[in-house]
Structures are given as C-alpha cells and as structure tokens.
Design an enzyme around this catalytic site. Structure first.
Site: not given
Ligand code: BGC
Length: 269
Positions: A167, A154
């Site tokens: 996360y 991410s």
């Molecule tokens: C998350 C999303 C978020 C995106 C940008 C992703 O890894 O799961 O919820 O919109 O990152 O912030």
C-alpha cells in the site's frame, strides 16, 4: 445544491465512489453542480444509493461499473460517460484498497492487486481523461483549465508503513505519477494534484477506530485530536477541482489533522 455551485455543468468521474472517501467526494461534487459518474466495481445497489442521494439534493449522477485496473473496462466506462454527459472535465482517481500482511508473508497476489488497483488504475483513468481533454479543447465558460485530475493519495506517500508495504509503495508511486503528469501537462492547461488523507473514518480502516482502545491509540498519531470524516476530503476535492485553485498544479494537499507532523517528537527527541 449549493447556492453558487463551483463546478456548474462540469462532468466529473469519481472512481470507487460507492463507499468512504469516494462517496463523499461524489456527493460534494454533485452538490456543487457537477454531473457525476459514480464508479464502482462491486455492490451496484450501493452505488445507486449514492446516485439517489445526489439526485435528492438536486444534482445529476449516474453509476458506471469498471475495474479501474482493467484497460478495456476503463475505456468502456469513459465511452459510457461521454454518451451520458458529453465529455469529462474532472477526474477523481479515488479507487484504492489495502491487502495487509507481514512482509515475509505477503503474497505476490496481494502485492499485485494493490499495485494494479491503486497505481495502474490511476494511470489508466488519467490517460483516458487526458485524451478527452486534449481532443475536446478549452471550454472557457466551464473552467479556466482544459481539465483537472485529482489523485487520492495518502499520508503513506511519505510515512513508511510496516505491515502495509504494498500500500505504501502504491501511494509513493502515486506521488511521482501525479508530479510527472502535472509537469508534462501543465503547458496544455491540465491541472493535476493529489489529496493525501490521514485517518478518515471509513470501512478501509475500521479496525483503527471501532473500539475505544483502538481510537485512543489512533488519536496519539493525530495532533488535531479527532479522526477525519469523509466530508473533510469532499470539501477539499471540490475546491481543488474548481477555478478557485486555478494556479495550483503538481501539489499534494495533506488533509490529516497533522498526522504528518511527527507527533511522536512533540515530547521527545
Ligand atoms: C489508510 C488507512 C489509515 C490512514 C492513516 C490511509 O491511507 O488507508 O487505513 O488509517 O492512511 O494511517
């Protein structure tokens, strides 16, 4: 099915493939000739719909259940995959979730679930895939590499994220998991890379795009001025799993419309 399929005859496992980015990656790999395992943990009927879509396009797929954070379930899923497709050539470590909370309210259960699924799940699946790559050996007519692993990371492997500490920690961990595995396994001809999506329009971030106000605010973070689509990730995953990217290992490809370019600094600073 694409005219010149890039992944012809290769066996691909995509975790968390019954929704969002995982679904798009599974469909894209099926369209490029891979035999696809659509892994799911809940909603088998939705996983079956993804299998049906792949088959309707002329591809080959099966759905297999496993919670990627559970060692016995992961091992059983890989065995079931070998029964069906013989081996594994491509692993896409995609399964992931969010359990958001203000830091002071975050429960240990919320912390643990996110680390277990997002990080430990990638370890367990990558280890099984690596064992099979090493056992099986090279198959030059299928790929120049012994095997390929794609870790779904991410933008939050580099962008800190208030309210989502569990996360962001899991994604930061994925980066060094991926790089350390890549360093260790490159001499064995296993290529390991990450894709770091930005805001992709999927159920995980529905609240960020479902109202016009939310979407407007989200777009201030995206210089390219559109929300990403799951297919944007599917295309990159196919290429990263194919021999076209054979000299790439240990890399993270940001697919984020420029979200990591610090757009707040375009008029300030
Ligand atoms: C998350 C999303 C978020 C995106 C940008 C992703 O890894 O799961 O919820 O919109 O990152 O912030």
């Amino acid at each position: 099915m694409n005219q010149n399929p890039k992944l012809k005859g290769q066996a691909a496992l995509v975790t968390g493939a019954n929704s969002g980015i995982g679904e798009a990656v599974a469909i894209a790999m099926g369209n490029d000739g891979a035999n696809v395992v659509v892994n799911y943990v809940s909603k088998p009927e939705v996983a079956q719909q993804v299998v049906d879509k792949i088959k309707a396009a002329g591809g080959n797929a099966i759905a297999l259940h496993a919670d990627v954070s559970k060692e016995d379930q992961v091992q059983a899923m890989f065995q079931a995959m070998y029964k069906e497709f013989g081996t594994i050539d491509i692993l896409v470590n995609n399964a992931g979730l969010q359990q958001d909370a203000p830091f002071e309210n975050m429960t240990l259960a919320q912390w643990q679930l996110v680390i277990d699924v997002n990080l430990t799940g990638q370890f367990l699946c990558a280890r099984e895939a690596t064992r099979e790559f090493l056992r099986r050996g090279m198959v030059p007519e299928r790929s120049a590499a012994l095997g390929k692993i794609i870790c779904m990371s991410s933008v939050h492997q580099v962008i800190p994220w208030a309210g989502h500490v569990n996360y962001a920690t899991s994604k930061g961990g994925i980066n060094l998991l991926m790089q350390s595995m890549a360093q260790e396994l490159a001499p064995k001809k296993i290529r390991i890379n990450s894709i770091a999506p930005g805001a992709i329009q999927t159920p995980i971030n529905r609240s960020a795009w479902e109202t016009p106000e939310a979407l407007k605010s989200l777009l201030t973070l995206i210089p390219y001025n559109r929300i990403g689509q799951p297919e944007d990730i599917g295309k990159v995953a196919v290429w990263l799993a194919s021999d076209e990217s054979d000299y790439i290992t240990g890399a993270t490809i940001f697919v984020d419309g420029g979200m990591t370019l610090y757009p707040g600094f375009s008029t300030n600073g």
